[in-house]
Design a protein around this motif. Sequence first.
Motif, mmCIF file in Angstrom:
data_model
loop_
_atom_site.group_PDB
_atom_site.id
_atom_site.type_symbol
_atom_site.label_atom_id
_atom_site.label_comp_id
_atom_site.label_asym_id
_atom_site.label_seq_id
_atom_site.Cartn_x
_atom_site.Cartn_y
_atom_site.Cartn_z
ATOM 1 N N ASP A 1 0.816 -1.216 0.000
ATOM 2 C CA ASP A 1 0.000 0.000 0.000
ATOM 3 C C ASP A 1 0.849 1.266 0.000
ATOM 4 O OD1 ASP A 1 -2.276 -1.574 0.128
ATOM 5 O OD2 ASP A 1 -2.293 -1.592 2.333
ATOM 6 N N GLU A 2 2.167 1.102 -0.028
ATOM 7 C CA GLU A 2 3.065 2.254 0.071
ATOM 8 C C GLU A 2 3.492 2.738 -1.309
ATOM 9 O OE1 GLU A 2 4.163 4.011 2.612
ATOM 10 O OE2 GLU A 2 3.070 2.884 4.140
ATOM 11 N N GLU A 3 3.507 4.049 -1.460
ATOM 12 C CA GLU A 3 3.974 4.641 -2.706
ATOM 13 C C GLU A 3 5.503 4.660 -2.740
ATOM 14 O OE1 GLU A 3 0.378 7.822 -3.509
ATOM 15 O OE2 GLU A 3 1.930 8.312 -2.026
ATOM 16 N N GLY A 4 6.044 4.780 -3.945
ATOM 17 C CA GLY A 4 7.482 4.789 -4.110
ATOM 18 C C GLY A 4 8.104 6.140 -3.838
ATOM 19 N N TYR A 5 9.434 6.168 -3.901
ATOM 20 C CA TYR A 5 10.192 7.380 -3.581
ATOM 21 C C TYR A 5 9.788 8.547 -4.468
ATOM 22 C CZ TYR A 5 14.136 10.603 -3.294
ATOM 23 O OH TYR A 5 14.904 11.737 -3.145
ATOM 24 N N ARG A 6 9.665 8.314 -5.762
ATOM 25 C CA ARG A 6 9.411 9.421 -6.689
ATOM 26 C C ARG A 6 8.046 10.068 -6.451
ATOM 27 N NH1 ARG A 6 12.131 7.511 -12.490
ATOM 28 N NH2 ARG A 6 14.257 7.353 -11.670
ATOM 29 N N VAL A 7 7.096 9.288 -5.982
ATOM 30 C CA VAL A 7 5.795 9.855 -5.617
ATOM 31 C C VAL A 7 5.942 10.693 -4.348
ATOM 32 C CG1 VAL A 7 3.425 9.328 -4.931
ATOM 33 C CG2 VAL A 7 4.531 7.994 -6.739
ATOM 34 N N HIS A 8 6.698 10.181 -3.390
ATOM 35 C CA HIS A 8 6.875 10.886 -2.116
ATOM 36 C C HIS A 8 7.553 12.235 -2.299
ATOM 37 C CE1 HIS A 8 6.568 6.943 0.439
ATOM 38 N NE2 HIS A 8 5.406 7.397 0.020
ATOM 39 N N VAL A 9 8.479 12.320 -3.252
ATOM 40 C CA VAL A 9 9.198 13.587 -3.448
ATOM 41 C C VAL A 9 8.577 14.409 -4.580
ATOM 42 C CG1 VAL A 9 11.346 12.616 -2.575
ATOM 43 C CG2 VAL A 9 10.911 12.599 -5.042
ATOM 44 N N GLU A 10 7.510 13.867 -5.170
ATOM 45 C CA GLU A 10 6.777 14.568 -6.246
ATOM 46 C C GLU A 10 7.708 14.932 -7.404
ATOM 47 O OE1 GLU A 10 4.870 17.864 -4.383
ATOM 48 O OE2 GLU A 10 3.400 16.605 -3.339
ATOM 49 N N ASN A 11 8.521 13.948 -7.789
ATOM 50 C CA ASN A 11 9.459 14.141 -8.895
ATOM 51 C C ASN A 11 9.619 12.811 -9.629
ATOM 52 O OD1 ASN A 11 11.514 14.703 -10.675
ATOM 53 N ND2 ASN A 11 13.000 15.351 -9.131
#
Length: 483
Positions: free
Chosen positions: A289-299
């Motif tokens: 259910d966890e989003e990846g790094y690029r989603v978290h940093v919006e890049n």
Amino acid sequence: MVSRVIPVDSFDLVIFGGTGDLARRKILPGLFRRYCAGQVPPEAKIIGAARSEMSVEEFREMVRASIEEFGSTPHEPGQLSSFLERVHYEAVDATGDDGWEALKSHLRDDTIRAFYFSVGPSLFGAIAERLRDKGLADAESRIVVEKPFGHDLASAKSLNATLAQHFDETQIYRIDHYLGKETVQNLMAVRFGNMLFEPLWNSQYVDHIQITVAETVGVGGRGSYYDKSGAMRDMVQNHLMQLLCLIAMEPPAKFDPDAVRDEKLKVIRALDPVEPHHMVRGQYAAGGDEEGYRVHVENEKSRTESFVAMRVNISNWRWAGTPFYLRTGKRLRARTSEIAVVFKDAPHSIFGADAGRHRNVLSIRLQPNEGMTLDVTIKEPGPGGMRLVDVPLDMTFADALGPDTEAVPDAYERLIMDVIRGNQTLFMRGDEVEAAWAWTDPIIEGWEARGDVPKPYDPGGPGPEDSLMLLHRDGRRWREIKA
């Protein structure tokens, strides 16, 4: 067993950024814990300073809520109220003139004055300048600055130069909370206080050393900052570098701040450049259910690493030929920080091939459950021949010192008390910070020049597959990441 508490001299401590996250989670609860332990004098003053307009009563209520939420200190009735009477607040414009005279009115003469910069580095220079110009700081005052200490070598030099315009190096305390951990300091005690280890602490007897700092969380709300920083700047250049220095440094002539820091600096300057094939960068992908790094940093095109593993070599007589393997990352299997000193095999086994391969490993755990274990090879009990097993000699502090939590203070508690004492042993010196950046910058520049893209890795695991191969190529294995 209860640790011996030695009270410090009376002090006035001003916390710039007193309403911020670090102050609420660590600094203020830590000071209350020291107050309950009898280490903070009754007349000491703690003054919060921030941009927000707030009454003293409102700030004290915030402090009370922070202690109740983040503090775990059993205390007597009335202790919290008594502590809050020593807490004050002033709204201060860090880059202007408002609030400084009111802040000065809280400070006493002939008392230690310490100023904690729990703010962004962009405000360090403005605050330092006004402390001097407005007459709040004198030659005996101390300032505490939080990382990041620059973004690269040039910015670190600029920051050091700015602080040096207003304060002497002996007044500047660059804080790294890893150095305040009980186990980190015990590392020096184990090495230099016991004849058992120091004669073996070299390339003749040590096969390799692993330093792991693993986190289960992602970048969280730090996405915008972290994507400009990455694991190399955020963790390797400071936390892991400090652990490496303490493991590898020569015995100082005495336990003195500059003597210890001189030896740490020699280690950094002896580090070889790291070859590209001795490094692995990773970036956590989405999972469950966890989003990846690029989603978290919006890049979506981010090339910033959330994981780094590397082989490091130190060119000096003590460590020539002994590799150091460093590893840190987010969204890994467990939250743990460990230093593992892996000793070489016995030169000849008298027990034959059936006995298997056994090694002594000194494991130093920084979190969780601070302590040390030493794997020792013994005979497995029972009949049936000489069967060998490795068993740990466990030196977990919670077990060895008893259940009293006062035996292991939080890192921030110890470091703040060291500031008041004027002891800089566990704080970084300016030339040490610059030397670390001088080694780190070429690595980052190499990644950018080659256009390296971090390897994706599944959350909840040990990191990218390539990091496992980093050791496999050398005939070694990473230690398992476990809580």
